[in-house]
Design a protein around this motif. Structure first.
Motif, PDB file in Angstrom:
ATOM      1  N   THR A 210       0.868  -1.166   0.000  1.00  0.00           N
ATOM      2  CA  THR A 210       0.000   0.000   0.000  1.00  0.00           C
ATOM      3  C   THR A 210       0.907   1.218   0.000  1.00  0.00           C
ATOM      4  O   THR A 210       1.833   1.305   0.794  1.00  0.00           O
ATOM      5  N   VAL A 211       0.634   2.159  -0.918  1.00  0.00           N
ATOM      6  CA  VAL A 211       1.475   3.351  -1.047  1.00  0.00           C
ATOM      7  C   VAL A 211       0.609   4.576  -0.802  1.00  0.00           C
ATOM      8  O   VAL A 211      -0.448   4.729  -1.408  1.00  0.00           O
ATOM      9  N   VAL A 212       1.059   5.454   0.088  1.00  0.00           N
ATOM     10  CA  VAL A 212       0.353   6.684   0.404  1.00  0.00           C
ATOM     11  C   VAL A 212       1.319   7.843   0.230  1.00  0.00           C
ATOM     12  O   VAL A 212       2.446   7.789   0.722  1.00  0.00           O
ATOM     13  N   SER A 213       0.896   8.872  -0.501  1.00  0.00           N
ATOM     14  CA  SER A 213       1.704  10.091  -0.609  1.00  0.00           C
ATOM     15  C   SER A 213       0.765  11.281  -0.524  1.00  0.00           C
ATOM     16  O   SER A 213      -0.350  11.255  -1.043  1.00  0.00           O
ATOM     17  N   GLU A 214       1.228  12.332   0.148  1.00  0.00           N
ATOM     18  CA  GLU A 214       0.412  13.518   0.340  1.00  0.00           C
ATOM     19  C   GLU A 214       1.321  14.714   0.570  1.00  0.00           C
ATOM     20  O   GLU A 214       2.407  14.577   1.110  1.00  0.00           O
ATOM     21  N   ARG A 215       0.844  15.868   0.133  1.00  0.00           N
ATOM     22  CA  ARG A 215       1.556  17.102   0.441  1.00  0.00           C
ATOM     23  C   ARG A 215       0.540  18.183   0.756  1.00  0.00           C
ATOM     24  O   ARG A 215      -0.582  18.194   0.241  1.00  0.00           O
TER      25      ARG A 215
END
Length: 126
Positions: free
Chosen positions: A55-60
């Motif tokens: 599972t990959v999560v990215s946020e900015r």
């Protein structure tokens, strides 16, 4: 009678215990294997993590000036995971002054209502 109540209580306790994570069904309990996170003094940030089941999560989040001279924190990000059916599901999202928006092919889409039949019948005659 007392032994029956004790036995029934023990049986209920055993049946209510969570199952042991010994098969692939419980793989999602594994922790993140990679985690990156950066923050600045203004509250802006960027993060990304990957879990053992991919599972990959990215946020900015970044500050954007508003019309009244202030700032609003806009976020944008995405996450992806492998479903129980083996497919990869990707969800993208963003949020800011104009609200929160989500884009994903696996989520239901908004359906516009069909006008009622009597709406067509009440049209003025030509």
């Amino acid at each position: 009678m007392k032994s029956f109540v004790v036995f029934a209580s023990l049986l209920a306790l055993v049946l209510s215990a969570p199952p042991k994570p010994n098969n692939d069904k419980f793989l999602r309990f594994l922790p993140a294997i990679r985690h990156e996170e950066k923050h600045d003094e203004y509250g802006q940030y960027a993060l990304r993590y990957i879990t053992a089941e991919n599972t990959v999560v990215s946020e900015r989040g970044r500050l954007v000036p508003t019309e009244n001279g202030g700032y609003v924190l806009e976020i944008e990000g995405q996450y992806s995971f492998i479903g129980d059916d083996g497919r990869i599901y990707v969800t993208k999202y963003r949020g800011g002054a104009d609200g929160f928006h989500v884009d994903a092919e696996h989520l239901p889409k908004q359906v516009l209502p069909i006008p009622a039949a009597n709406d067509f019948l009440s049209l003025p005659a030509a």
